[in-house]
Scaffold this motif. Structure first.
Motif, mmCIF file in Angstrom:
data_model
loop_
_atom_site.group_PDB
_atom_site.id
_atom_site.type_symbol
_atom_site.label_atom_id
_atom_site.label_comp_id
_atom_site.label_asym_id
_atom_site.label_seq_id
_atom_site.Cartn_x
_atom_site.Cartn_y
_atom_site.Cartn_z
ATOM 1 N N PRO A 7 0.830 -1.211 0.000
ATOM 2 C CA PRO A 7 0.000 0.000 0.000
ATOM 3 C C PRO A 7 0.859 1.253 0.000
ATOM 4 N N ALA A 8 0.346 2.288 -0.623
ATOM 5 C CA ALA A 8 1.067 3.554 -0.652
ATOM 6 C C ALA A 8 1.054 4.200 0.724
ATOM 7 N N VAL A 9 2.107 4.959 1.011
ATOM 8 C CA VAL A 9 2.189 5.750 2.235
ATOM 9 C C VAL A 9 2.300 7.209 1.794
ATOM 10 N N PRO A 10 1.189 7.941 1.732
ATOM 11 C CA PRO A 10 1.261 9.327 1.255
ATOM 12 C C PRO A 10 1.980 10.224 2.252
ATOM 13 N N LEU A 11 2.516 11.315 1.743
ATOM 14 C CA LEU A 11 3.179 12.273 2.623
ATOM 15 C C LEU A 11 2.194 12.878 3.607
ATOM 16 N N PHE A 12 0.956 13.099 3.154
ATOM 17 C CA PHE A 12 -0.070 13.690 4.013
ATOM 18 C C PHE A 12 -1.415 13.052 3.705
ATOM 19 N N ASP A 13 -2.157 12.733 4.760
ATOM 20 C CA ASP A 13 -3.490 12.145 4.608
ATOM 21 C C ASP A 13 -4.301 12.537 5.838
ATOM 22 N N ASN A 14 -5.335 13.340 5.638
ATOM 23 C CA ASN A 14 -6.141 13.798 6.776
ATOM 24 C C ASN A 14 -7.433 13.013 6.936
ATOM 25 N N SER A 15 -7.544 11.857 6.277
ATOM 26 C CA SER A 15 -8.788 11.087 6.348
ATOM 27 C C SER A 15 -9.082 10.616 7.774
ATOM 28 N N HIS A 16 -8.047 10.298 8.539
ATOM 29 C CA HIS A 16 -8.247 9.864 9.924
ATOM 30 C C HIS A 16 -8.884 10.989 10.746
ATOM 31 N N ALA A 263 6.808 10.176 15.627
ATOM 32 C CA ALA A 263 8.197 10.619 15.572
ATOM 33 C C ALA A 263 9.103 9.708 16.402
ATOM 34 N N ASP A 264 8.645 9.324 17.584
ATOM 35 C CA ASP A 264 9.434 8.403 18.415
ATOM 36 C C ASP A 264 9.618 7.058 17.725
ATOM 37 N N ALA A 265 8.557 6.580 17.065
ATOM 38 C CA ALA A 265 8.641 5.301 16.364
ATOM 39 C C ALA A 265 9.636 5.377 15.218
ATOM 40 N N TYR A 266 9.607 6.467 14.474
ATOM 41 C CA TYR A 266 10.597 6.658 13.413
ATOM 42 C C TYR A 266 12.016 6.661 13.980
ATOM 43 N N TYR A 353 1.565 12.148 10.394
ATOM 44 C CA TYR A 353 0.261 12.765 10.606
ATOM 45 C C TYR A 353 -0.596 11.816 11.426
ATOM 46 N N PRO A 354 -1.585 12.331 12.148
ATOM 47 C CA PRO A 354 -2.459 11.464 12.937
ATOM 48 C C PRO A 354 -3.102 10.395 12.063
ATOM 49 N N GLY A 355 -3.095 9.167 12.576
ATOM 50 C CA GLY A 355 -3.672 8.056 11.833
ATOM 51 C C GLY A 355 -2.662 7.260 11.044
ATOM 52 N N LEU A 356 -1.417 7.746 10.917
ATOM 53 C CA LEU A 356 -0.379 6.972 10.241
ATOM 54 C C LEU A 356 -0.091 5.723 11.078
ATOM 55 N N SER A 357 -0.206 4.568 10.466
ATOM 56 C CA SER A 357 -0.115 3.309 11.212
ATOM 57 C C SER A 357 1.321 2.942 11.547
ATOM 58 N N GLY A 358 1.446 2.090 12.548
ATOM 59 C CA GLY A 358 2.765 1.567 12.888
ATOM 60 C C GLY A 358 3.371 0.761 11.759
ATOM 61 N N SER A 359 2.532 0.050 11.021
ATOM 62 C CA SER A 359 3.044 -0.726 9.888
ATOM 63 C C SER A 359 3.574 0.189 8.794
#
Length: 379
Positions: A7-16, A263-266, A353-359
């Motif tokens: 799946p794509a990981v967009p730079l920004f996604d506000n759907s969440h 950010a911590d996860a990154y 961004y909020p909603g970006l998953s750990g995966s």
């Protein structure tokens, strides 16, 4: 057998964000449309009060954009022709455009090599008897050293303006950025930590006189309808954007916590031999409007590799302001600000961004590691 595409990981996604607030958002927008009060009405007044309370500052003035907020923060402080304003060459051009709009001259100082924020040591070296203000930029939502800049401005009798366009939600020693200086500018551009559905901004201040000046300037300089005491501009936060921001603001603290967790996860997952995160001062808590790393060798190669893996990135910023053709009249040359120039060659912003998953975070980190092995970039 075909292997499914990742799946794509967009730079920004506000759907969440939108999914969490869709119903109240639609009610708020519908109410504005039905009432017909579209400019400087109840929604804007409510938002201004709520934002000032959230920041714990005296006043917030809704304006049309973050760029206008910068201009009005300077104008409200009386900065104008003949003045010099010291700022960073490593920022969005709106920072400097605001200085030129009030008729002042931008003066650059180099940045800290660890945080990429303005470095007070370089600022001190360029202050002259024409310097009227220091305009600090909380780059990528990471606070500047406001203790040092507050002392510097106080000793020198200078106005201290904060470009907090990227920093709403960050703190310095537990105090919200945007509340330290004489005035600050905030942006509600859709990708910011508190994003509208279009342009929007605010000037915030603890000074009642600056508050009144900015409120007058944003409506053509009118003291009252059709009575103009100064020449102002047209810069008003419209009611639709204010209504959207009123729905979003109560959720901002939670969204900032999500950004910090990402950010911590990154920082835990990204191989430091490939790239490194920016340093965060122990006195600061960043809002992470962007999560930006430095890639000393092969930044553009890594960006291309991530693009092929359908991972969005951005370069904030590819060219420092002192080397922009539009600012050639300032007389700066390549090599004048080597730390900023090096940063422009190395920085890369990753999805945050909020909603970006750990995966998704894990996938970005895995692709960076894969790039290092396959291409050989990194430290």
């Amino acid at each position: 057998m075909d292997v499914p595409e990742a799946p794509a990981v967009p730079l920004f996604d506000n759907s969440h964000e939108l999914d969490a607030i869709w119903d109240p958002l639609m009610i708020a927008v519908s109410n504005v449309l039905r009432c017909g009060d579209y400019i400087l009405g109840n929604e804007t007044e409510q938002f201004e009060r709520a934002l000032a309370a959230w920041l714990q500052c005296g006043h917030a003035i809704g304006v049309a954009s973050g760029s206008d907020a910068l201009y009005l923060a300077l104008a409200g402080n009386g900065i104008g022709p003949g003045d010099e304003v010291v700022t960073s060459p490593f920022t969005f051009i709106a920072t400097v455009q605001a200085i030129t709009r009030v008729g002042a001259r931008p003066v650059f100082a180099d940045i800290d090599p660890h945080t990429l924020n303005l470095d007070e040591r370089f600022v001190e070296s360029v202050i002259t008897d024409r310097t009227a203000a220091v305009l600090v930029v909380h780059i990528f939502g990471q606070p500047c050293d406001m203790d040092t800049f507050g002392t510097l401005a106080g000793h020198r009798g200078l106005a201290l303006i904060e470009d907090a366009a990227q920093a709403l939600g960050s703190t310095w020693r537990g105090q919200r950025t945007g509340t330290f200086g004489d005035a600050a500018a905030i942006s509600f551009f859709p990708t910011k930590t508190l994003g509208a559905a279009g342009d929007g901004g605010a000037v915030v201040t603890n000074d009642a006189d600056i508050d009144q000046k900015v409120r007058r300037l944003r409506i053509h300089g009118a003291l009252e309808k059709y009575l103009y005491t100064v020449l102002g501009t047209n810069s008003r936060l419209d009611e639709l954007q204010a209504a959207i921001l009123n729905v979003k603001l109560p959720r901002l603290d939670a969204w900032i916590r999500q950004r910090r967790a990402i950010a911590d996860a990154y920082s835990d997952a990204i191989p430091r031999s490939a790239c490194r995160p920016l340093d965060e001062d122990e006195r600061a808590k960043g809002a992470f409007s962007q999560y930006t790393v430095r890639v000393p060798d092969g930044r553009d190669s890594l960006r291309d590799y991530l693009c092929q893996a359908r991972i969005g990135t951005a370069v904030h910023y590819p060219r420092p302001l002192h080397l922009q053709p539009a600012l050639s009249m300032l007389g700066y040359r390549q090599g004048d600000f080597p730390i900023a120039e090096q940063a422009c060659r190395e920085v890369l912003s990753l999805p945050c961004y909020p909603g970006l998953s750990g995966s998704a975070v894990s996938r970005v980190a895995e692709m960076i590691a894969e790039w290092q092995v396959n291409v050989g970039g990194g430290l």
